[in-house]
Enzyme design. Structure first.
Site, mmCIF file in Angstrom:
data_model
loop_
_atom_site.group_PDB
_atom_site.id
_atom_site.type_symbol
_atom_site.label_atom_id
_atom_site.label_comp_id
_atom_site.label_asym_id
_atom_site.label_seq_id
_atom_site.Cartn_x
_atom_site.Cartn_y
_atom_site.Cartn_z
ATOM 1 N N LYS A 85 -4.674 -6.518 4.001
ATOM 2 C CA LYS A 85 -4.638 -5.437 3.007
ATOM 3 C C LYS A 85 -6.253 -4.885 2.446
ATOM 4 C CE LYS A 85 -3.068 -2.539 -0.217
ATOM 5 N NZ LYS A 85 -3.936 -2.277 -1.336
ATOM 6 N N SER A 88 0.908 -1.208 -0.193
ATOM 7 C CA SER A 88 0.012 -0.201 -0.108
ATOM 8 C C SER A 88 0.884 1.181 0.017
ATOM 9 C CB SER A 88 -0.761 0.213 1.088
ATOM 10 O OG SER A 88 -1.791 1.380 1.356
ATOM 11 N N GLU A 138 -9.663 2.393 4.626
ATOM 12 C CA GLU A 138 -9.359 3.744 3.862
ATOM 13 C C GLU A 138 -10.788 4.137 3.329
ATOM 14 O OE1 GLU A 138 -6.443 2.736 0.824
ATOM 15 O OE2 GLU A 138 -7.578 3.908 -0.574
ATOM 16 N N HIS A 192 -7.752 -3.054 5.286
ATOM 17 C CA HIS A 192 -6.782 -1.610 5.131
ATOM 18 C C HIS A 192 -7.654 -0.805 4.092
ATOM 19 C CE1 HIS A 192 -4.439 0.938 2.851
ATOM 20 N NE2 HIS A 192 -3.638 1.231 3.760
ATOM 21 N N ASN A 193 -7.749 -1.404 3.076
ATOM 22 C CA ASN A 193 -8.655 -0.641 1.792
ATOM 23 C C ASN A 193 -10.060 -0.370 2.500
ATOM 24 O OD1 ASN A 193 -6.107 -1.192 0.735
ATOM 25 N ND2 ASN A 193 -7.427 -1.595 -1.448
#
Ligand code: NBP
Length: 484
Positions: free
Chosen positions: A185, A130, A192, A188-189
Protein backbone atom coordinates in the site's frame (compact mmCIF):
# COMPACT_ATOMS: atom_id res chain seq x y z
CA UNK A 1 -29.98 -8.55 16.58
CA UNK A 2 -30.46 -12.34 16.59
CA UNK A 3 -27.26 -13.87 15.16
CA UNK A 4 -23.80 -12.71 15.97
CA UNK A 5 -22.06 -10.23 13.68
CA UNK A 6 -19.60 -11.25 10.95
CA UNK A 7 -17.14 -8.51 11.77
CA UNK A 8 -16.61 -5.61 14.17
CA UNK A 9 -15.29 -2.25 13.05
CA UNK A 10 -13.71 0.39 15.25
CA UNK A 11 -13.34 3.94 13.90
CA UNK A 12 -16.37 5.68 12.48
CA UNK A 13 -14.71 8.46 10.49
CA UNK A 14 -15.00 8.76 6.72
CA UNK A 15 -13.28 5.46 5.84
CA UNK A 16 -14.87 3.40 8.60
CA UNK A 17 -18.46 4.52 7.99
CA UNK A 18 -18.24 3.98 4.26
CA UNK A 19 -16.61 0.57 4.54
CA UNK A 20 -19.26 -0.56 7.02
CA UNK A 21 -22.04 0.57 4.67
CA UNK A 22 -20.29 -1.32 1.86
CA UNK A 23 -20.11 -4.47 4.03
CA UNK A 24 -23.79 -4.25 4.86
CA UNK A 25 -24.60 -3.81 1.12
CA UNK A 26 -23.00 -7.23 0.68
CA UNK A 27 -25.11 -8.83 3.38
CA UNK A 28 -22.59 -8.85 6.23
CA UNK A 29 -23.65 -8.03 9.76
CA UNK A 30 -21.30 -5.46 11.26
CA UNK A 31 -20.87 -4.33 14.87
CA UNK A 32 -19.38 -0.86 15.22
CA UNK A 33 -17.58 1.13 17.91
CA UNK A 34 -15.82 4.49 18.07
CA UNK A 35 -13.62 6.21 20.68
CA UNK A 36 -16.05 9.11 20.88
CA UNK A 37 -19.03 6.90 21.63
CA UNK A 38 -21.70 9.46 20.67
CA UNK A 39 -20.59 8.94 17.03
CA UNK A 40 -21.79 5.33 17.27
CA UNK A 41 -25.36 6.44 17.97
CA UNK A 42 -25.18 9.21 15.37
CA UNK A 43 -24.17 6.65 12.75
CA UNK A 44 -26.65 3.96 13.81
CA UNK A 45 -29.50 6.47 13.78
CA UNK A 46 -28.22 8.15 10.62
CA UNK A 47 -26.89 6.52 7.48
CA UNK A 48 -26.75 3.06 9.09
CA UNK A 49 -30.44 3.10 10.06
CA UNK A 50 -32.35 0.05 8.86
CA UNK A 51 -29.18 -1.78 7.87
CA UNK A 52 -27.39 -4.84 9.27
CA UNK A 53 -25.20 -2.56 11.35
CA UNK A 54 -25.24 -2.66 15.16
CA UNK A 55 -23.74 -0.21 17.62
CA UNK A 56 -21.59 -1.06 20.63
CA UNK A 57 -20.83 1.36 23.46
CA UNK A 58 -17.70 -0.37 24.72
CA UNK A 59 -14.98 -2.66 23.42
CA UNK A 60 -16.32 -5.45 25.61
CA UNK A 61 -19.81 -5.08 24.16
CA UNK A 62 -18.40 -5.02 20.62
CA UNK A 63 -16.40 -8.22 21.13
CA UNK A 64 -19.43 -9.92 22.69
CA UNK A 65 -21.46 -9.23 19.52
CA UNK A 66 -19.06 -11.12 17.22
CA UNK A 67 -19.16 -14.65 15.83
CA UNK A 68 -16.08 -16.82 16.36
CA UNK A 69 -13.32 -16.52 15.30
CA UNK A 70 -13.87 -12.86 15.99
CA UNK A 71 -12.76 -10.37 13.37
CA UNK A 72 -12.21 -6.81 14.59
CA UNK A 73 -11.11 -4.20 12.09
CA UNK A 74 -9.57 -0.86 13.07
CA UNK A 75 -9.99 2.13 10.79
CA UNK A 76 -8.50 4.76 13.03
CA UNK A 77 -5.75 7.31 12.73
CA UNK A 78 -2.45 5.54 12.06
CA UNK A 79 0.04 5.48 14.94
CA UNK A 80 -0.57 5.27 18.68
CA UNK A 81 -4.35 4.89 18.30
CA UNK A 82 -3.80 1.48 16.68
CA UNK A 83 -1.51 0.29 19.50
CA UNK A 84 -3.98 1.56 22.10
CA UNK A 85 -6.91 -0.31 20.58
CA UNK A 86 -4.83 -3.49 20.24
CA UNK A 87 -4.07 -3.29 23.98
CA UNK A 88 -7.74 -2.72 24.78
CA UNK A 89 -8.88 -5.61 22.58
CA UNK A 90 -6.41 -8.32 23.64
CA UNK A 91 -7.94 -9.09 27.10
CA UNK A 92 -11.36 -9.65 25.50
CA UNK A 93 -10.27 -11.91 22.62
CA UNK A 94 -9.70 -15.68 22.44
CA UNK A 95 -6.95 -17.62 20.64
CA UNK A 96 -7.49 -17.56 16.88
CA UNK A 97 -9.42 -14.27 16.93
CA UNK A 98 -8.23 -11.71 14.39
CA UNK A 99 -7.32 -8.03 14.74
CA UNK A 100 -7.22 -6.16 11.42
CA UNK A 101 -5.67 -2.73 10.94
CA UNK A 102 -7.05 -1.10 7.79
CA UNK A 103 -5.41 2.32 8.29
CA UNK A 104 -2.35 3.76 6.60
CA UNK A 105 0.08 2.27 9.08
CA UNK A 106 3.80 2.18 8.53
CA UNK A 107 4.85 -1.36 7.54
CA UNK A 108 7.49 -1.44 10.29
CA UNK A 109 4.70 -0.96 12.85
CA UNK A 110 2.74 -3.74 11.18
CA UNK A 111 5.73 -6.11 11.33
CA UNK A 112 6.05 -5.34 15.05
CA UNK A 113 2.30 -5.61 15.74
CA UNK A 114 1.93 -8.91 13.88
CA UNK A 115 4.64 -10.47 16.06
CA UNK A 116 3.14 -8.96 19.22
CA UNK A 117 -0.46 -10.00 18.52
CA UNK A 118 0.65 -13.49 17.44
CA UNK A 119 2.61 -13.78 20.71
CA UNK A 120 -0.73 -13.41 22.49
CA UNK A 121 -2.19 -16.36 20.55
CA UNK A 122 -4.20 -14.13 18.24
CA UNK A 123 -3.92 -13.44 14.52
CA UNK A 124 -3.18 -10.09 12.89
CA UNK A 125 -3.81 -8.49 9.52
CA UNK A 126 -2.40 -5.15 8.41
CA UNK A 127 -4.12 -4.12 5.24
CA UNK A 128 -3.89 -1.25 2.84
CA UNK A 129 -7.26 0.14 1.80
CA UNK A 130 -7.15 2.51 -1.14
CA UNK A 131 -9.69 4.52 -3.04
CA UNK A 132 -10.61 7.13 -0.44
CA UNK A 133 -14.19 7.69 0.65
CA UNK A 134 -15.73 6.67 -2.67
CA UNK A 135 -13.66 3.49 -2.83
CA UNK A 136 -14.50 2.49 0.73
CA UNK A 137 -18.20 2.95 -0.02
CA UNK A 138 -18.42 1.21 -3.40
CA UNK A 139 -15.32 -0.95 -3.74
CA UNK A 140 -11.80 -0.18 -2.59
CA UNK A 141 -8.58 -1.88 -3.51
CA UNK A 142 -7.61 -3.95 -0.46
CA UNK A 143 -4.05 -5.19 0.14
CA UNK A 144 -3.92 -7.50 3.18
CA UNK A 145 -0.84 -8.99 4.81
CA UNK A 146 -0.06 -10.34 8.26
CA UNK A 147 -0.75 -13.79 9.77
CA UNK A 148 -1.42 -16.14 6.82
CA UNK A 149 -3.75 -18.25 9.01
CA UNK A 150 -6.11 -15.28 9.29
CA UNK A 151 -6.65 -14.87 5.56
CA UNK A 152 -9.28 -17.63 4.96
CA UNK A 153 -11.48 -16.03 7.63
CA UNK A 154 -11.22 -12.53 6.21
CA UNK A 155 -11.12 -13.33 2.49
CA UNK A 156 -14.90 -13.73 1.89
CA UNK A 157 -15.65 -10.33 3.41
CA UNK A 158 -12.74 -8.45 1.85
CA UNK A 159 -13.18 -9.92 -1.62
CA UNK A 160 -16.92 -9.21 -1.54
CA UNK A 161 -16.53 -5.54 -0.69
CA UNK A 162 -13.46 -4.88 -2.87
CA UNK A 163 -13.60 -3.29 -6.31
CA UNK A 164 -13.96 -5.70 -9.22
CA UNK A 165 -12.23 -5.52 -12.60
CA UNK A 166 -13.99 -6.20 -15.92
CA UNK A 167 -13.91 -10.01 -15.59
CA UNK A 168 -15.28 -9.78 -12.03
CA UNK A 169 -11.97 -10.51 -10.26
CA UNK A 170 -11.74 -8.69 -6.92
CA UNK A 171 -9.03 -6.09 -6.38
CA UNK A 172 -8.01 -7.88 -3.21
CA UNK A 173 -5.79 -10.87 -2.62
CA UNK A 174 -3.36 -12.05 0.00
CA UNK A 175 -0.16 -10.04 -0.27
CA UNK A 176 2.19 -11.73 2.21
CA UNK A 177 3.44 -12.12 5.74
CA UNK A 178 3.42 -9.44 8.48
CA UNK A 179 4.01 -5.95 6.99
CA UNK A 180 3.71 -6.97 3.30
CA UNK A 181 0.20 -5.55 2.82
CA UNK A 182 1.09 -2.18 4.25
CA UNK A 183 4.36 -2.16 2.31
CA UNK A 184 2.50 -2.70 -0.95
CA UNK A 185 0.00 0.00 0.00
CA UNK A 186 2.88 2.35 0.77
CA UNK A 187 4.43 1.61 -2.61
CA UNK A 188 1.04 2.25 -4.20
CA UNK A 189 0.98 5.66 -2.54
CA UNK A 190 4.53 6.39 -3.71
CA UNK A 191 3.56 5.52 -7.26
CA UNK A 192 0.51 7.73 -6.82
CA UNK A 193 2.87 10.62 -5.94
CA UNK A 194 4.82 9.90 -9.14
CA UNK A 195 1.75 9.67 -11.39
CA UNK A 196 0.38 12.93 -9.99
CA UNK A 197 3.68 14.76 -10.45
CA UNK A 198 4.00 13.54 -14.06
CA UNK A 199 0.52 14.84 -14.82
CA UNK A 200 1.39 18.17 -13.20
CA UNK A 201 4.52 18.43 -15.35
CA UNK A 202 2.47 17.80 -18.51
CA UNK A 203 0.00 20.46 -17.33
CA UNK A 204 2.84 22.91 -16.65
CA UNK A 205 4.32 22.40 -20.13
CA UNK A 206 0.94 22.85 -21.81
CA UNK A 207 -0.01 25.86 -19.70
CA UNK A 208 3.27 27.78 -19.60
CA UNK A 209 5.09 26.32 -22.56
CA UNK A 210 2.27 26.20 -25.09
CA UNK A 211 0.06 28.83 -23.47
CA UNK A 212 -2.98 26.58 -23.54
CA UNK A 213 -6.27 27.43 -21.84
CA UNK A 214 -7.93 25.20 -19.22
CA UNK A 215 -10.56 24.25 -21.77
CA UNK A 216 -7.90 23.19 -24.29
CA UNK A 217 -6.06 21.17 -21.66
CA UNK A 218 -9.34 19.63 -20.55
CA UNK A 219 -9.79 18.39 -24.13
CA UNK A 220 -6.28 16.93 -24.23
CA UNK A 221 -6.77 15.02 -20.97
CA UNK A 222 -10.18 13.84 -22.19
CA UNK A 223 -8.49 12.45 -25.31
CA UNK A 224 -5.65 10.89 -23.33
CA UNK A 225 -8.17 9.18 -21.09
CA UNK A 226 -9.49 7.27 -24.11
CA UNK A 227 -6.14 5.61 -24.83
CA UNK A 228 -3.12 4.05 -23.14
CA UNK A 229 -3.15 6.66 -20.38
CA UNK A 230 -6.75 5.84 -19.43
CA UNK A 231 -6.70 6.09 -15.62
CA UNK A 232 -8.49 7.58 -12.66
CA UNK A 233 -5.89 10.35 -12.20
CA UNK A 234 -6.06 11.45 -15.87
CA UNK A 235 -9.85 11.35 -15.63
CA UNK A 236 -10.04 13.56 -12.54
CA UNK A 237 -7.47 15.94 -14.06
CA UNK A 238 -9.73 16.25 -17.10
CA UNK A 239 -12.66 17.09 -14.82
CA UNK A 240 -10.70 19.44 -12.54
CA UNK A 241 -9.57 21.53 -15.52
CA UNK A 242 -13.17 22.12 -16.59
CA UNK A 243 -14.55 22.79 -13.14
CA UNK A 244 -15.87 26.31 -12.53
CA UNK A 245 -17.11 27.94 -9.32
CA UNK A 246 -20.37 29.82 -8.78
CA UNK A 247 -18.86 32.88 -10.49
CA UNK A 248 -18.06 30.88 -13.59
CA UNK A 249 -14.32 30.96 -12.83
CA UNK A 250 -11.96 28.02 -12.96
CA UNK A 251 -11.30 26.66 -9.47
CA UNK A 252 -7.90 25.22 -10.41
CA UNK A 253 -6.53 28.72 -11.08
CA UNK A 254 -7.49 29.85 -7.60
CA UNK A 255 -5.69 27.08 -5.75
CA UNK A 256 -2.42 27.94 -4.02
CA UNK A 257 0.51 26.05 -5.55
CA UNK A 258 1.83 24.49 -2.34
CA UNK A 259 1.47 20.73 -2.03
CA UNK A 260 0.69 18.90 1.18
CA UNK A 261 1.71 15.36 2.04
CA UNK A 262 0.91 12.81 4.70
CA UNK A 263 4.21 10.96 4.53
CA UNK A 264 3.65 7.73 2.62
CA UNK A 265 5.64 9.00 -0.38
CA UNK A 266 8.46 9.91 1.97
CA UNK A 267 8.31 6.47 3.63
CA UNK A 268 8.60 4.88 0.17
CA UNK A 269 11.65 6.99 -0.60
CA UNK A 270 13.27 6.19 2.75
CA UNK A 271 12.74 2.49 2.21
CA UNK A 272 14.26 2.77 -1.29
CA UNK A 273 17.31 4.59 0.09
CA UNK A 274 17.67 2.03 2.87
CA UNK A 275 17.69 -0.82 0.37
CA UNK A 276 19.70 0.97 -2.33
CA UNK A 277 16.97 0.94 -4.96
CA UNK A 278 17.00 3.83 -7.50
CA UNK A 279 13.42 4.96 -6.97
CA UNK A 280 14.28 8.26 -8.57
CA UNK A 281 10.93 9.27 -9.97
CA UNK A 282 8.94 8.87 -6.77
CA UNK A 283 11.61 10.60 -4.72
CA UNK A 284 11.67 13.49 -7.20
CA UNK A 285 7.89 13.68 -6.86
CA UNK A 286 8.24 13.99 -3.06
CA UNK A 287 10.90 16.70 -3.47
CA UNK A 288 8.71 18.53 -6.01
CA UNK A 289 6.06 18.79 -3.29
CA UNK A 290 8.71 20.02 -0.84
CA UNK A 291 9.90 22.68 -3.30
CA UNK A 292 6.34 23.80 -3.97
CA UNK A 293 5.82 24.23 -0.24
CA UNK A 294 8.62 26.86 -0.10
CA UNK A 295 6.15 29.38 -1.45
CA UNK A 296 7.46 32.58 0.15
CA UNK A 297 11.05 31.69 -0.66
CA UNK A 298 10.12 30.96 -4.28
CA UNK A 299 8.29 34.25 -4.57
CA UNK A 300 11.38 36.11 -3.37
CA UNK A 301 13.65 34.12 -5.67
CA UNK A 302 11.34 34.88 -8.60
CA UNK A 303 12.17 38.57 -8.13
CA UNK A 304 15.90 37.87 -8.34
CA UNK A 305 16.54 34.85 -10.54
CA UNK A 306 15.75 34.65 -14.21
CA UNK A 307 15.64 31.85 -16.76
CA UNK A 308 15.48 31.53 -20.52
CA UNK A 309 13.25 33.96 -22.34
CA UNK A 310 12.55 31.57 -25.23
CA UNK A 311 8.96 30.76 -26.11
CA UNK A 312 7.51 27.77 -27.91
CA UNK A 313 7.41 28.34 -31.64
CA UNK A 314 6.99 24.78 -32.93
CA UNK A 315 4.03 22.62 -33.91
CA UNK A 316 1.75 22.55 -30.85
CA UNK A 317 -0.27 19.52 -31.92
CA UNK A 318 2.92 17.54 -32.54
CA UNK A 319 4.30 18.58 -29.15
CA UNK A 320 1.11 17.44 -27.41
CA UNK A 321 1.48 14.05 -29.11
CA UNK A 322 5.10 13.93 -27.88
CA UNK A 323 3.97 14.91 -24.41
CA UNK A 324 1.57 11.97 -24.34
CA UNK A 325 4.45 9.62 -25.14
CA UNK A 326 6.76 11.29 -22.61
CA UNK A 327 4.16 10.90 -19.88
CA UNK A 328 3.56 7.30 -20.85
CA UNK A 329 7.26 6.35 -20.98
CA UNK A 330 7.92 8.10 -17.66
CA UNK A 331 5.03 6.23 -16.11
CA UNK A 332 6.51 2.94 -17.28
CA UNK A 333 9.79 3.91 -15.54
CA UNK A 334 7.91 4.73 -12.36
CA UNK A 335 6.18 1.36 -12.22
CA UNK A 336 9.39 -0.43 -13.17
CA UNK A 337 11.09 1.31 -10.22
CA UNK A 338 8.16 0.58 -7.88
CA UNK A 339 8.34 -3.10 -8.75
CA UNK A 340 12.13 -3.08 -8.26
CA UNK A 341 11.47 -1.72 -4.79
CA UNK A 342 8.88 -4.36 -3.93
CA UNK A 343 11.19 -7.11 -5.22
CA UNK A 344 13.99 -5.83 -2.96
CA UNK A 345 11.64 -5.56 0.01
CA UNK A 346 10.40 -9.11 -0.55
CA UNK A 347 13.99 -10.29 -0.33
CA UNK A 348 14.78 -8.11 2.67
CA UNK A 349 11.73 -9.16 4.69
CA UNK A 350 11.22 -12.72 3.38
CA UNK A 351 7.89 -12.02 1.71
CA UNK A 352 6.57 -14.07 -1.20
CA UNK A 353 4.93 -11.33 -3.20
CA UNK A 354 2.68 -12.12 -6.13
CA UNK A 355 3.57 -9.30 -8.52
CA UNK A 356 0.81 -9.96 -11.06
CA UNK A 357 -1.68 -10.15 -8.18
CA UNK A 358 -0.49 -6.75 -6.94
CA UNK A 359 -1.11 -5.24 -10.40
CA UNK A 360 -4.59 -6.74 -10.32
CA UNK A 361 -5.25 -5.27 -6.86
CA UNK A 362 -4.24 -1.85 -8.21
CA UNK A 363 -6.15 -2.33 -11.46
CA UNK A 364 -9.42 -1.11 -9.90
CA UNK A 365 -10.71 0.67 -6.81
CA UNK A 366 -7.57 2.60 -5.94
CA UNK A 367 -6.19 6.01 -6.87
CA UNK A 368 -3.65 4.67 -9.38
CA UNK A 369 -6.18 2.42 -11.14
CA UNK A 370 -5.58 2.36 -14.86
CA UNK A 371 -5.77 0.31 -18.03
CA UNK A 372 -1.97 0.24 -17.93
CA UNK A 373 -1.98 -1.98 -14.82
CA UNK A 374 -3.72 -4.67 -16.87
CA UNK A 375 -0.60 -4.74 -19.05
CA UNK A 376 1.62 -5.09 -15.99
CA UNK A 377 -0.51 -8.00 -14.82
CA UNK A 378 -0.12 -9.62 -18.26
CA UNK A 379 3.67 -9.17 -18.10
CA UNK A 380 3.90 -10.97 -14.73
CA UNK A 381 1.37 -13.63 -15.80
CA UNK A 382 3.63 -14.35 -18.80
CA UNK A 383 6.73 -14.46 -16.61
CA UNK A 384 6.22 -14.49 -12.82
CA UNK A 385 10.00 -14.23 -12.37
CA UNK A 386 10.30 -11.13 -14.54
CA UNK A 387 13.23 -9.24 -13.09
CA UNK A 388 12.29 -5.82 -14.40
CA UNK A 389 9.22 -4.56 -16.21
CA UNK A 390 11.45 -2.91 -18.81
CA UNK A 391 12.65 -6.34 -19.92
CA UNK A 392 9.12 -7.50 -20.77
CA UNK A 393 8.59 -7.54 -24.57
CA UNK A 394 5.51 -5.34 -24.43
CA UNK A 395 7.02 -2.62 -22.23
CA UNK A 396 10.37 -2.76 -24.03
CA UNK A 397 8.57 -2.07 -27.32
CA UNK A 398 6.42 0.66 -25.78
CA UNK A 399 9.43 2.51 -24.38
CA UNK A 400 11.31 2.17 -27.64
CA UNK A 401 8.35 3.60 -29.54
CA UNK A 402 7.99 6.52 -27.12
CA UNK A 403 11.59 7.42 -26.46
CA UNK A 404 12.28 9.85 -29.30
CA UNK A 405 9.22 11.92 -28.32
CA UNK A 406 10.18 11.65 -24.65
CA UNK A 407 13.64 13.08 -25.38
CA UNK A 408 12.16 15.91 -27.47
CA UNK A 409 9.86 16.89 -24.60
CA UNK A 410 12.65 16.94 -21.99
CA UNK A 411 14.92 18.92 -24.34
CA UNK A 412 12.16 21.45 -24.98
CA UNK A 413 11.34 21.73 -21.27
CA UNK A 414 15.01 22.44 -20.51
CA UNK A 415 15.12 25.01 -23.31
CA UNK A 416 11.99 26.74 -22.00
CA UNK A 417 13.12 26.57 -18.36
CA UNK A 418 10.06 24.60 -17.24
CA UNK A 419 10.90 22.07 -14.50
CA UNK A 420 10.11 18.44 -15.28
CA UNK A 421 11.91 16.63 -12.43
CA UNK A 422 9.92 13.40 -12.63
CA UNK A 423 9.96 13.08 -16.42
CA UNK A 424 13.65 13.93 -16.70
CA UNK A 425 14.73 11.72 -13.80
CA UNK A 426 12.75 8.91 -15.41
CA UNK A 427 14.70 9.39 -18.63
CA UNK A 428 18.00 9.57 -16.75
CA UNK A 429 17.11 6.31 -15.01
CA UNK A 430 16.32 4.68 -18.35
CA UNK A 431 19.57 5.89 -19.87
CA UNK A 432 21.50 4.60 -16.85
CA UNK A 433 19.70 1.27 -16.57
CA UNK A 434 20.21 0.43 -20.23
CA UNK A 435 23.99 0.97 -20.11
CA UNK A 436 26.42 -1.85 -19.49
CA UNK A 437 29.05 0.62 -18.34
CA UNK A 438 28.56 3.77 -16.26
CA UNK A 439 31.14 6.34 -15.13
CA UNK A 440 31.33 4.93 -11.60
CA UNK A 441 34.73 3.44 -12.43
CA UNK A 442 35.95 7.00 -11.97
CA UNK A 443 33.96 7.36 -8.77
CA UNK A 444 35.56 4.21 -7.35
CA UNK A 445 38.94 5.63 -8.28
CA UNK A 446 38.10 8.83 -6.39
CA UNK A 447 36.99 6.85 -3.35
CA UNK A 448 40.13 4.79 -3.45
CA UNK A 449 42.26 7.92 -3.93
CA UNK A 450 40.97 9.81 -0.89
CA UNK A 451 39.85 6.98 1.37
CA UNK A 452 41.60 3.79 0.27
CA UNK A 453 38.14 2.27 -0.25
CA UNK A 454 39.51 -0.15 -2.89
CA UNK A 455 37.93 -1.14 -6.19
CA UNK A 456 37.14 -4.21 -8.27
CA UNK A 457 38.68 -4.63 -11.73
CA UNK A 458 37.09 -5.28 -15.13
CA UNK A 459 39.73 -7.95 -15.81
CA UNK A 460 39.39 -9.83 -12.51
CA UNK A 461 36.56 -11.81 -10.86
CA UNK A 462 34.02 -9.92 -8.73
CA UNK A 463 34.87 -9.90 -5.05
CA UNK A 464 38.59 -9.26 -5.48
CA UNK A 465 39.53 -5.81 -4.20
CA UNK A 466 42.45 -3.65 -5.25
CA UNK A 467 44.02 -0.48 -3.96
CA UNK A 468 46.29 1.90 -5.82
CA UNK A 469 48.80 4.15 -4.14
CA UNK A 470 47.58 7.20 -6.10
CA UNK A 471 49.89 9.74 -4.49
CA UNK A 472 52.95 7.59 -4.02
CA UNK A 473 52.70 7.71 -0.22
CA UNK A 474 53.67 4.09 0.04
CA UNK A 475 50.84 3.47 2.54
CA UNK A 476 49.28 0.04 2.12
CA UNK A 477 46.41 0.26 4.61
CA UNK A 478 42.96 -0.03 3.04
CA UNK A 479 39.54 0.92 4.34
CA UNK A 480 37.16 -1.83 5.41
CA UNK A 481 34.16 0.14 4.14
CA UNK A 482 34.11 -0.73 0.43
CA UNK A 483 30.39 -0.09 0.07
CA UNK A 484 30.31 3.08 2.15
P1 NBP B 1 -8.89 9.57 10.56
O1 NBP B 1 -7.53 9.17 10.11
O2 NBP B 1 -9.24 10.99 10.58
O3 NBP B 1 -9.13 8.95 12.02
C1 NBP B 1 -10.35 9.14 12.67
C2 NBP B 1 -10.64 8.00 13.60
O4 NBP B 1 -9.53 7.75 14.46
C3 NBP B 1 -11.82 8.32 14.49
O5 NBP B 1 -12.51 7.12 14.74
C4 NBP B 1 -11.13 8.85 15.74
O6 NBP B 1 -11.92 8.74 16.89
C5 NBP B 1 -9.99 7.89 15.82
N1 NBP B 1 -8.89 8.35 16.67
C6 NBP B 1 -8.08 9.42 16.55
BR1 NBP B 1 -8.21 10.69 15.26
N2 NBP B 1 -7.17 9.50 17.51
C7 NBP B 1 -7.41 8.45 18.29
C8 NBP B 1 -6.80 7.98 19.45
N3 NBP B 1 -5.74 8.59 19.99
N4 NBP B 1 -7.29 6.86 20.02
C9 NBP B 1 -8.33 6.24 19.47
N5 NBP B 1 -8.98 6.63 18.35
C10 NBP B 1 -8.50 7.72 17.76
O7 NBP B 1 -10.02 8.77 9.74
P2 NBP B 1 -10.13 8.35 8.21
O8 NBP B 1 -9.82 9.48 7.29
O9 NBP B 1 -11.43 7.65 8.10
O10 NBP B 1 -8.97 7.28 8.05
C11 NBP B 1 -8.91 6.08 8.79
C12 NBP B 1 -7.61 5.36 8.43
O11 NBP B 1 -7.66 5.05 7.03
C13 NBP B 1 -6.37 6.21 8.63
O12 NBP B 1 -5.30 5.39 9.00
C14 NBP B 1 -6.12 6.80 7.26
O13 NBP B 1 -4.77 7.15 7.05
C15 NBP B 1 -6.55 5.64 6.37
N6 NBP B 1 -6.97 6.02 5.02
C16 NBP B 1 -7.71 7.14 4.80
C17 NBP B 1 -8.11 7.47 3.52
C18 NBP B 1 -8.94 8.70 3.25
O14 NBP B 1 -9.18 8.97 2.08
N7 NBP B 1 -9.40 9.40 4.26
C19 NBP B 1 -7.77 6.63 2.45
C20 NBP B 1 -7.05 5.48 2.71
C21 NBP B 1 -6.65 5.18 4.00
P3 NBP B 1 -12.80 10.00 17.39
O15 NBP B 1 -14.04 9.99 16.55
O16 NBP B 1 -13.05 9.69 18.80
O17 NBP B 1 -11.97 11.23 17.17
Amino acid sequence: MTDKCDIGLIGLAVMGQNLVLNMSDHGFKVAVFNRTVSKVDDFINGSAAGRTIYGAHSIEELVGMLASPRRVMLLVKAGQAVDDFIEQLIPHLDPGDIIIDGGNSNYNDTIRRTAYVESKGLLYIGTGVSGGEEGARHGPSIMPGGSPAAWPFVKPIFQAVAAKVDDGSPCCDWVGENGAGHYVKMTHNGIEYGDMQLICEAYHLMKEGLGMSNEEMHQVFAEWNEGKLDSYLIQITRDILAFKDENGEYVVDKILDTAGQKGTGKWTGISALDMGIPLTLIVEAVFARCLSALLEERKEAAQVLSGPSSTFDGDKAAFIRDLHDALYASKIMSYAQGYMLMRAAAQEYGWHLNYGGIALMWRGGCIIRSVFLGKIKEAFDKNPDLNNLLLDDYFKAEVEAAQAAWRRVIAKAVELGIPVPAMSSALAFFDGYRRGRLPQNLLQAQRDYFGAHTYERVDRPRGEFFHTDWIGSGAAAISSTYTA
